[in-house]
Motif scaffolding. Structure first.
Motif, PDB file in Angstrom:
ATOM      1  N   UNK A  79      25.523  66.574  -8.285  1.00  0.00           N
ATOM      2  CA  UNK A  79      25.615  68.033  -8.358  1.00  0.00           C
ATOM      3  C   UNK A  79      25.074  68.589  -9.669  1.00  0.00           C
ATOM      4  N   UNK A  80      25.264  67.828 -10.753  1.00  0.00           N
ATOM      5  CA  UNK A  80      24.734  68.234 -12.052  1.00  0.00           C
ATOM      6  C   UNK A  80      24.296  66.976 -12.787  1.00  0.00           C
ATOM      7  N   UNK A 101      29.439  63.656  -7.109  1.00  0.00           N
ATOM      8  CA  UNK A 101      30.655  63.983  -6.371  1.00  0.00           C
ATOM      9  C   UNK A 101      30.727  63.066  -5.146  1.00  0.00           C
ATOM     10  N   UNK A 102      31.880  62.417  -4.950  1.00  0.00           N
ATOM     11  CA  UNK A 102      32.070  61.554  -3.788  1.00  0.00           C
ATOM     12  C   UNK A 102      32.028  62.396  -2.519  1.00  0.00           C
ATOM     13  N   UNK A 131      34.761  63.723  -8.901  1.00  0.00           N
ATOM     14  CA  UNK A 131      33.575  63.640  -9.743  1.00  0.00           C
ATOM     15  C   UNK A 131      33.576  62.331 -10.533  1.00  0.00           C
ATOM     16  N   UNK A 132      32.388  61.733 -10.638  1.00  0.00           N
ATOM     17  CA  UNK A 132      32.199  60.486 -11.393  1.00  0.00           C
ATOM     18  C   UNK A 132      30.952  60.635 -12.253  1.00  0.00           C
ATOM     19  N   UNK A 161      18.156  62.247 -10.379  1.00  0.00           N
ATOM     20  CA  UNK A 161      17.896  63.683 -10.221  1.00  0.00           C
ATOM     21  C   UNK A 161      19.037  64.424  -9.508  1.00  0.00           C
ATOM     22  N   UNK A 162      19.198  65.674  -9.884  1.00  0.00           N
ATOM     23  CA  UNK A 162      20.188  66.547  -9.250  1.00  0.00           C
ATOM     24  C   UNK A 162      19.763  66.814  -7.807  1.00  0.00           C
ATOM     25  N   UNK A 163      20.720  66.807  -6.891  1.00  0.00           N
ATOM     26  CA  UNK A 163      20.452  67.103  -5.485  1.00  0.00           C
ATOM     27  C   UNK A 163      20.197  65.882  -4.615  1.00  0.00           C
TER      28      UNK A 163
END
Length: 159
Positions: free
Chosen positions: A126-127, A132-133, A139-140, A147-149
């Motif tokens: 996500x960032x 995010x699982x 969040x981990x 890359x994001x996404x």
């Protein structure tokens, strides 16, 4: 003058049949823009699943392999998806963390969870540096080079 109405009525009748035909063709499952988006999500989810499995199996078959650009052995006929990558990082607690990541279209995460029966190894970045699982929403921390996404299959190996 009555004979002038017949051609007009015929044209209007044909236009009505064409309009009805177009509406019916868009009502079948998989038709139109929503159908194209669903098909694209399914295809990219399948690519992510195959690429992630290839990444994990390649790293697992080569004990001690660590690197930011691991070349996974892909199934026959499969090319590397655009924006995909595979890396193995040494885990400070011992073993290695293997990350197989693929850029996917919207909706692919849900398709992937459905096809893997809720596998806990899949994450969405996500960032920068945070994933995010897909199953728990927790969040981990992941390497910032992912890359994001992208969807990430993250597996911890003891070898």
């Amino acid at each position: 003058m009555g004979y002038l109405i017949l051609p007009l009525a015929t044209v209007l009748f044909c236009m009505g049949i064409v309009a009805q035909s177009r509406q019916l063709s868009q009502s079948v499952p998989g038709a139109g823009e929503p159908g194209r988006m669903e098909a694209l999500a399914t295809v990219t989810a399948q690519q992510a699943q195959a690429y992630g499995a290839a990444c994990v199996s390649t790293a697992g078959a080569t004990p001690g392999l660590v690197g930011s650009n691991v070349a996974p052995v892909l199934p026959s006929g499969m090319v590397t998806p655009s924006g995909a990558g595979c890396m193995a990082v040494a885990n400070p607690a011992g073993g290695r963390d293997v990350y197989g990541f693929v850029r996917v279209s919207p909706g692919a995460g849900a398709v992937l969870l459905n096809s893997t029966q809720g596998s806990a190894t899949w994450f969405r970045v996500r960032s920068q540096g945070t994933a995010i699982s897909l199953t728990t929403g927790t969040a981990y921390s992941v390497p910032a080079s992912i890359p994001v996404g992208t969807l990430v299959q993250w597996v911890q190996l003891n070898t």
